[in-house]
Design an enzyme around this catalytic site. Structure first.
Site, PDB file in Angstrom:
ATOM      1  N   HIS A   1       0.869  -1.183   0.000  1.00 48.15           N
ATOM      2  CA  HIS A   1       0.000   0.000   0.000  1.00 48.15           C
ATOM      3  C   HIS A   1       0.904   1.231   0.000  1.00 48.15           C
ATOM      4  O   HIS A   1       2.024   1.179   0.513  1.00 48.15           O
ATOM      5  CB  HIS A   1      -0.841  -0.051   1.280  1.00 48.15           C
ATOM      6  CG  HIS A   1      -1.909   0.989   1.385  1.00 48.15           C
ATOM      7  ND1 HIS A   1      -1.654   2.280   1.777  1.00 48.15           N
ATOM      8  CD2 HIS A   1      -3.237   0.904   1.174  1.00 48.15           C
ATOM      9  CE1 HIS A   1      -2.798   2.950   1.808  1.00 48.15           C
ATOM     10  NE2 HIS A   1      -3.772   2.149   1.449  1.00 48.15           N
TER      11      HIS A   1
ATOM     12  N   ASP B   1       2.977  -4.972   7.710  1.00 50.95           N
ATOM     13  CA  ASP B   1       1.761  -4.168   7.570  1.00 50.95           C
ATOM     14  C   ASP B   1       0.575  -5.113   7.750  1.00 50.95           C
ATOM     15  O   ASP B   1       0.213  -5.849   6.833  1.00 50.95           O
ATOM     16  CB  ASP B   1       1.747  -3.492   6.198  1.00 50.95           C
ATOM     17  CG  ASP B   1       0.468  -2.692   5.972  1.00 50.95           C
ATOM     18  OD1 ASP B   1      -0.462  -2.804   6.805  1.00 50.95           O
ATOM     19  OD2 ASP B   1       0.394  -1.975   4.957  1.00 50.95           O
TER      20      ASP B   1
ATOM     21  N   GLN C   1      -4.547  -5.540   6.856  1.00 54.45           N
ATOM     22  CA  GLN C   1      -5.561  -6.464   6.332  1.00 54.45           C
ATOM     23  C   GLN C   1      -5.434  -7.863   6.920  1.00 54.45           C
ATOM     24  O   GLN C   1      -6.127  -8.780   6.461  1.00 54.45           O
ATOM     25  CB  GLN C   1      -5.471  -6.541   4.795  1.00 54.45           C
ATOM     26  CG  GLN C   1      -5.665  -5.225   4.088  1.00 54.45           C
ATOM     27  CD  GLN C   1      -7.011  -4.581   4.371  1.00 54.45           C
ATOM     28  OE1 GLN C   1      -7.958  -5.218   4.820  1.00 54.45           O
ATOM     29  NE2 GLN C   1      -7.104  -3.281   4.122  1.00 54.45           N
TER      30      GLN C   1
ATOM     31  N   LYS D   1     -10.460  -0.596  10.512  1.00 53.50           N
ATOM     32  CA  LYS D   1     -10.711  -1.744   9.634  1.00 53.50           C
ATOM     33  C   LYS D   1     -11.082  -2.982  10.432  1.00 53.50           C
ATOM     34  O   LYS D   1     -11.298  -4.054   9.864  1.00 53.50           O
ATOM     35  CB  LYS D   1      -9.465  -2.026   8.784  1.00 53.50           C
ATOM     36  CG  LYS D   1      -9.099  -0.905   7.811  1.00 53.50           C
ATOM     37  CD  LYS D   1      -7.882  -1.295   6.996  1.00 53.50           C
ATOM     38  CE  LYS D   1      -7.198  -0.114   6.339  1.00 53.50           C
ATOM     39  NZ  LYS D   1      -7.924   0.403   5.180  1.00 53.50           N
TER      40      LYS D   1
ATOM     41  N   CYS E   1      -4.791   2.522  -3.737  1.00 49.68           N
ATOM     42  CA  CYS E   1      -3.552   3.039  -3.134  1.00 49.68           C
ATOM     43  C   CYS E   1      -2.389   2.080  -3.351  1.00 49.68           C
ATOM     44  O   CYS E   1      -1.514   1.952  -2.482  1.00 49.68           O
ATOM     45  CB  CYS E   1      -3.728   3.323  -1.635  1.00 49.68           C
ATOM     46  SG  CYS E   1      -4.834   4.675  -1.320  1.00 49.68           S
TER      47      CYS E   1
HETATM   48  C1  LIG Z   1      -2.511  -2.992   3.495  1.00 50.69           C
HETATM   49  C2  LIG Z   1      -2.808  -1.612   3.964  1.00 50.69           C
HETATM   50  N1  LIG Z   1      -1.849  -0.879   4.533  1.00 50.69           N
HETATM   51  C3  LIG Z   1      -2.065   0.355   4.989  1.00 50.69           C
HETATM   52  C4  LIG Z   1      -3.296   0.944   4.867  1.00 50.69           C
HETATM   53  C5  LIG Z   1      -3.481   2.335   5.370  1.00 50.69           C
HETATM   54  O1  LIG Z   1      -4.459   2.364   6.342  1.00 50.69           O
HETATM   55  P1  LIG Z   1      -4.914   3.759   6.956  1.00 50.69           P
HETATM   56  O2  LIG Z   1      -5.441   4.561   5.824  1.00 50.69           O
HETATM   57  O3  LIG Z   1      -5.955   3.388   7.949  1.00 50.69           O
HETATM   58  O4  LIG Z   1      -3.721   4.361   7.576  1.00 50.69           O
HETATM   59  C6  LIG Z   1      -4.323   0.238   4.267  1.00 50.69           C
HETATM   60  C7  LIG Z   1      -5.644   0.864   4.068  1.00 50.69           C
HETATM   61  O5  LIG Z   1      -6.318   0.662   3.084  1.00 50.69           O
HETATM   62  C8  LIG Z   1      -4.080  -1.077   3.816  1.00 50.69           C
HETATM   63  O6  LIG Z   1      -5.043  -1.799   3.245  1.00 50.69           O
END
Ligand SMILES: Cc1ncc(COP(=O)(O)O)c(C=O)c1O
Lengths: 441, 131
Positions: A154, A232, A235, A258, A398
């Protein structure tokens, strides 16, 4: 619904030790069998139709819906316990502080951390990664060092490292994505994991493809060359059991919003030795031990990394969300998502011209499906499904590098969570047929 | 909804008019929607302050691509002032549909690219004026 107000009071009253069962709901029917329809009933958003249609919410990868018990926890906190924390000498502030710290302990238990001192509250996963890049990264990355991430990251796990690499003259390298399988090219790891690699950042479960990455192997091999590993878990933590000690990672980041918790709640977990050695991120109140005119000494973690008044109610809401998910059981959550994924893949196979990105084996994926239906642009797909009350996401999610690797501008993405049932898959498939008919494919 | 995808829109999407690029355009601009990634490039041949020829190239949803295609049908022969006077409503009328706020940006992507190409970067996107 047995998540009664008395149950919630019990869970949020700092004077009594909350138990997981305090937030257990009717969802837990007989023995360990979960009544998923009752789980869905825990989420008030589904009480109302959207544009005259029942809401089919297939965008939990972006943010999850919130169960009543979490919404009530916010209401309860602001109605009965609101005060700033860590400062007040009066009962209300002490109670609020205790609730905030109890939430930290709940999060620590949820991810099997050794200690709640390893849990830092942030706004979201993005802020957690930026904290590591700014604090650990600036102290530990130098010219000529390599930061190794993946083409599946991401943007939150790319841009902070780009900024750091540019500032320090370090190299940013990528584990490539195999577009055919939607998995990482692990055979490239030998060449990529040199002793110049100081940090490996990897997404546990891809938000764009649903792929579950072989993080145990990546962590083991990264440690062999002395690199630190940031996982990370945005998910993974909401969707499956995650045990930081068993995984052996060094940092784990995730977003509360989430996983049934309020927006504004996120977590950085870090190994205590690393956190102890890290300089502060933001400067201000609550993160210092002593401030003189020219310099300060800093508090121990986690306070060192929580400057200013935090999102108190949101953190307490995250604690309630951990209780809620624990009461269902994360293994059960994962089993439900495997079952719904299996069903979805069977139904998807009936749709001519439908291509699913990422692994087709449910053991290798989460319940997030990126797809393309012939040449129907994702944006139009989202509009057509919206007219049926189905909320999906369209675009690059993203993840520009992932989209480059797949050679697409974007995808349509449907994701399933604990409140989704097979009938949501059926509605989606009906919507896909409608889109096919409109576009004449 | 089926209204949103009227036959004329899908015809333009499947078989866009004036698709391509001009080799030596007198004016050109490429606009990318940051929200959805849709992309439209529009090229002009201009003579005597009139649009002599136009081409567009791009990628994205049916609404943005069909709207750009329809726009290019309206432009040849117009004076630059007439072209710059075209507004969002002109495009929506041509599309013959009513679009919600999230799709208006799609409908006007080509229009905004045209205005930037003809008026330079001083142009403010219609959708930005509200802010
Ligand atoms: C794999 C992953 N990393 C990071 C993020 C970033 O999350 P946040 O926008 O809550 O900081 C997301 C959000 O879609 C994500 O799916």
């Amino acid at each position: 619904m047995t998540a009664t107000m008395s149950g919630i009071r019990e869970a949020t009253d700092p004077s009594c030790t909350p138990t997981v069962t305090a937030t257990a709901t009717a969802a837990i029917a007989h023995d360990s069998a979960i009544d998923w329809r009752a789980v869905k009933a825990d989420f008030p958003i589904f009480d109302h139709e959207v544009g005259g249609k029942p809401l089919t919410y297939l965008d939990s990868t972006a943010t999850s819906q919130k169960p009543r018990v979490v919404i009530d926890t916010l209401h309860e906190f602001y109605s009965h316990h609101n005060a700033n924390i860590h400062r007040g000498l009066y009962a209300l502030s002490e109670a609020a502080t205790a609730m905030y710290e109890q939430a930290r302990a709940k999060v620590a238990r949820f991810i099997h951390a050794r200690s709640s001192r390893e849990v830092i509250f942030t706004r979201n996963a993005t802020e957690a990664i930026n904290l590591v890049a700014y604090s650990w990264g600036r102290a530990n990355i130098g010219p000529g060092d390599t930061i190794l991430i993946t083409e599946m990251e991401h943007h939150a796990d790319i841009v902070p490292w780009q900024i750091l690499a540019q500032e320090k003259g370090a190299t940013l390298a990528y584990i490539p994505l195999d577009p055919a399988t939607g998995t990482l090219q692990m055979d490239k790891l030998d060449d990529l994991l040199t002793d110049k690699v100081k940090l490996v950042g990897v997404v546990h479960v891809s938000n764009a493809l649903g792929t579950i990455n072989p993080v145990e192997e990546i962590i083991r091999r990264a440690h062999e060359v002395g690199a630190v590993v940031l996982l990370d878990g945005a998910q993974s933590v909401p969707h499956m059991p995650v045990d930081v000690q068993a995984l052996g990672c060094d940092f784990l980041v995730f977003s509360g919003h989430k996983m049934c918790a309020p927006t504004g709640s996120g977590v950085l977990w870090g190994r205590r030795e690393l956190l102890n050695a890290m300089p502060p991120f933001l400067g201000g109140g609550d993160m210092i031990r002593r401030v003189t005119m020219q310099s300060s000494t800093y508090a121990e973690p986690p306070a060192r990394f929580e400057a200013g008044t935090p999102a108190i109610a949101e953190a307490i809401g995250l604690g309630a969300a951990c209780d809620y998910l624990s009461a269902i059981g994360m293994a059960n959550v994962r089993a439900h998502e495997v079952a719904i994924s299996q069903y979805a893949l069977e139904r998807f196979a009936e749709v001519p011209g439908l291509h699913i990105f990422g692994p087709l084996d449910v053991r290798q994926r989460g319940a997030t499906f990126s797809f393309a239906l012939a040449d129907v642009p994702p944006h139009d797909m989202a509009s057509i499904l919206d007219s049926e009350g189905i909320a999906i996401r369209a675009g690059h999610h993203c993840c520009h590098p992932t989209m480059f690797a797949l050679d697409v501008a974007g995808t349509s993405r449907a994701s399933f969570y604990i409140y989704n049932l097979n009938e949501d898959v059926d509605r989606l498939v009906a919507g896909l047929h409608k889109a096919a008919q409109i576009f004449g494919v | 909804m089926d209204d949103l995808y009227r036959a004329n829109i899908l015809e333009h999407f499947r078989d866009p008019h004036h698709k391509g690029v001009l080799e030596h355009p007198d004016a050109s601009y490429e606009d990318i929607s940051t929200s959805c990634g849709d992309r439209i490039r529009i090229d002009f041949a201009i003579s005597n302050a009139h649009i002599a020829d136009v081409r567009f190239d791009g990628q994205g949803c049916a609404i943005s691509q069909a709207a750009a295609s329809m726009l290019t049908d309206m432009l040849p022969g117009l004076s630059l002032d007439q072209a710059l006077a075209l507004d969002k409503q002109a495009i929506l009328d041509e599309l013959g549909i009513s679009v919600g706020p999230s799709r208006q940006k799609c409908a006007t992507l080509g229009l905004n690219a045209m205005k930037r190409a003809l008026a330079g970067d001083h142009w403010v996107d219609e959708d930005e004026e509200d802010f």
